[in-house]
Design an enzyme around this catalytic site. Structure first.
Site, PDB file in Angstrom:
ATOM      1  CE  LYS A   8      19.270  49.441  14.013  1.00 35.83           C
ATOM      2  NZ  LYS A   8      20.013  50.079  15.064  1.00 35.83           N
ATOM      3  CE  LYS A  16      18.162  54.786   7.775  1.00 34.29           C
ATOM      4  NZ  LYS A  16      17.933  55.061   9.148  1.00 34.29           N
ATOM      5  CE  LYS A  75      11.939  52.600  11.852  1.00 34.25           C
ATOM      6  NZ  LYS A  75      12.306  52.413  13.248  1.00 34.25           N
TER       7      LYS A  75
HETATM    8  P1  TYM Z   1      19.166  54.002  14.981  1.00 34.19           P
HETATM    9  O1  TYM Z   1      19.118  52.938  16.021  1.00 34.19           O
HETATM   10  O2  TYM Z   1      18.441  53.778  13.714  1.00 34.19           O
HETATM   11  O3  TYM Z   1      20.667  54.345  14.641  1.00 34.19           O
HETATM   12  C1  TYM Z   1      21.606  54.618  15.658  1.00 34.19           C
HETATM   13  C2  TYM Z   1      22.559  55.711  15.209  1.00 34.19           C
HETATM   14  O4  TYM Z   1      23.217  55.331  14.001  1.00 34.19           O
HETATM   15  C3  TYM Z   1      23.052  56.342  13.015  1.00 34.19           C
HETATM   16  N1  TYM Z   1      22.923  55.693  11.696  1.00 34.19           N
HETATM   17  C4  TYM Z   1      23.678  55.995  10.643  1.00 34.19           C
HETATM   18  N2  TYM Z   1      24.680  56.871  10.471  1.00 34.19           N
HETATM   19  C5  TYM Z   1      25.269  56.913   9.257  1.00 34.19           C
HETATM   20  N3  TYM Z   1      24.885  56.131   8.217  1.00 34.19           N
HETATM   21  C6  TYM Z   1      23.874  55.244   8.346  1.00 34.19           C
HETATM   22  N4  TYM Z   1      23.516  54.475   7.328  1.00 34.19           N
HETATM   23  C7  TYM Z   1      23.228  55.143   9.606  1.00 34.19           C
HETATM   24  N5  TYM Z   1      22.206  54.371  10.070  1.00 34.19           N
HETATM   25  C8  TYM Z   1      22.035  54.725  11.354  1.00 34.19           C
HETATM   26  C9  TYM Z   1      21.763  57.053  13.388  1.00 34.19           C
HETATM   27  O5  TYM Z   1      21.712  58.357  12.854  1.00 34.19           O
HETATM   28  C10 TYM Z   1      21.834  57.037  14.898  1.00 34.19           C
HETATM   29  O6  TYM Z   1      22.635  58.111  15.360  1.00 34.19           O
HETATM   30  N6  TYM Z   1      15.859  57.272  16.802  1.00 34.19           N
HETATM   31  C11 TYM Z   1      17.219  56.825  16.865  1.00 34.19           C
HETATM   32  C12 TYM Z   1      17.602  56.286  18.237  1.00 34.19           C
HETATM   33  C13 TYM Z   1      17.357  57.250  19.346  1.00 34.19           C
HETATM   34  C14 TYM Z   1      18.168  58.359  19.677  1.00 34.19           C
HETATM   35  C15 TYM Z   1      17.551  58.933  20.803  1.00 34.19           C
HETATM   36  C16 TYM Z   1      19.339  58.895  19.130  1.00 34.19           C
HETATM   37  C17 TYM Z   1      16.332  57.199  20.225  1.00 34.19           C
HETATM   38  N7  TYM Z   1      16.451  58.202  21.089  1.00 34.19           N
HETATM   39  C18 TYM Z   1      18.075  60.094  21.397  1.00 34.19           C
HETATM   40  C19 TYM Z   1      19.873  60.045  19.736  1.00 34.19           C
HETATM   41  C20 TYM Z   1      19.230  60.623  20.836  1.00 34.19           C
HETATM   42  C21 TYM Z   1      17.411  55.682  15.882  1.00 34.19           C
HETATM   43  O7  TYM Z   1      16.470  55.038  15.471  1.00 34.19           O
HETATM   44  O8  TYM Z   1      18.708  55.388  15.612  1.00 34.19           O
END
Ligand code: TYM
Length: 337
Positions: free
Chosen positions: A203, A200, A118
């Site tokens: 979005k 990966k 990032k």
């Molecule tokens: P975020 O918002 O980027 O993504 C949300 C969830 O989707 C999963 N994910 C994916 N899984 C498979 N393939 C992909 N290409 C892919 N892109 C995203 C992510 O692994 C995630 O589970 N930091 C976290 C959000 C967060 C969080 C938490 C998660 C904040 N606090 C506490 C669990 C527990 C994030 O940015 O996810």
């Protein structure tokens, strides 16, 4: 790891309300949320405070928060069984985040690959929030005495840090936090970009790289037809040498009841065009019911508001309990309520 069938175990997970939620978010995380709601005590948060580590247009962020909540509900999460809420509406996340900052080392945070990625992407805004982001995530999880965290593979490093922080804190103050485990899908923990299958699906990438949960069928088909593959025309699962095909196979595997061998048997030698269309059929039939529900739910603002208020109240009750304990343990001034 497998979920255990213990009724009282707690689950927490969060999704950032930025841009469009993708098929990666769905397969890697969201789909598992629904599967787990009957056996566990679950909290699912729209983590809007995480989202502001990169600049957001305020009115767009607010809309994206509600959109994300509507997608949670449309994908089958029952707001009675699960606590669905916005992170920023429960201020204890930020409070615990600060306390845990004091139990986290700079060296640990500088090793986080998401921080490195990032900060390369947003070189003009490498703010302290981007750096301490994983501590806020640890606070999200630890605040609710979480046992299990359903996430995609990209969040594994952050979860490990949350575990380390919990163990470190417990070593000083006794058993305060549960030490959480990750829950990852067997296939699809990392869905890859359609245009660069070595990265990966994200979005924040250009539209042609990802399928959004709300993409219309013709868009889904078009994006999949244009997905980057290879030139040898064989449908076999070989992520190293055939990352594009392996990614499409993982998507089909995750959304159908076929094994990898069955997918190979059905499509090998038939040409990538036929295979890509079949993957599109799977994705469309998985997403269409969610999109219909989304249209219905997102039009019902009163319902969304009601879910928001009740989610916040229920989450805050649990969060307070933890904070009173933590505040006492670390010696902060006693809070008389
Ligand atoms: P975020 O918002 O980027 O993504 C949300 C969830 O989707 C999963 N994910 C994916 N899984 C498979 N393939 C992909 N290409 C892919 N892109 C995203 C992510 O692994 C995630 O589970 N930091 C976290 C959000 C967060 C969080 C938490 C998660 C904040 N606090 C506490 C669990 C527990 C994030 O940015 O996810």
């Amino acid at each position: 790891m497998e979920a255990q069938n213990t009724p009282k175990q707690r689950i927490f997970s969060g999704i950032q309300p930025t841009g469009n939620l993708t098929l990666g978010n769905y397969i890697g995380a969201l789909r598992n949320f629904g599967v787990l709601q009957n056996e566990y005590d679950c909290l699912y948060s729209i983590v809007d405070m995480h989202a502001i580590t990169v600049r957001q247009e305020p009115s767009e962020l607010r809309k994206a928060c509600l959109r994300t909540m509507a997608i949670f509900l449309a994908s089958g999460l029952d707001p009675e069984k699960n606590i669905i809420y916005f992170q920023s509406q429960v201020p204890q996340h930020a409070e615990l985040g600060w306390i845990l900052d004091c139990f986290t080392y700079m060296g640990e945070l500088s090793r986080m690959t998401q921080f490195k990625d990032k900060s390369a992407k947003h070189a003009d805004n490498i703010n302290a929030g981007l750096f301490t982001y994983p501590v806020l995530m640890a606070a999200d999880i630890l605040l609710y005495m979480t046992n299990l965290v359903p996430i995609g593979a990209d969040q594994k490093q952050h979860l490990e840090l949350a575990r380390d922080i919990a163990l470190r804190f417990n070593a000083v103050y006794g058993d305060v936090f549960n030490v959480p485990e990750g829950y990852f899908p067997k296939v699809g923990a990392r869905i890859m970009s359609l245009q660069d299958p070595t990265r990966k699906m994200s979005k924040s990438d250009p539209e042609e790289c990802y399928i959004a949960i709300l993409d219309k069928p013709e868009i889904i088909r078009k994006k999949l037809r244009r997905a980057v593959t290879d030139s040898d025309n064989s449908v076999v699962f070989d992520p190293e040498n055939k990352p594009g095909i392996a990614n499409l196979m993982s998507i089909m595997y995750a959304l159908s009841d076929k094994s990898m061998d069955e997918i190979t048997a059905d499509y090998d030698g038939k040409g990538y065009g036929v295979f890509k269309d079949a993957v599109a059929d799977c994705v469309i039939s998985a997403l269409e019911p969610i999109q219909k529900e989304y249209d219905r739910i997102s039009a019902d603002k009163a319902y969304l508001e009601q879910v928001m208020i009740s989610g916040r109240e229920r989450a805050e009750q649990i969060a307070w309990k933890t904070m009173l304990k933590v505040r006492k343990k670390v010696g902060l001034a006693a809070l008389k309520l």
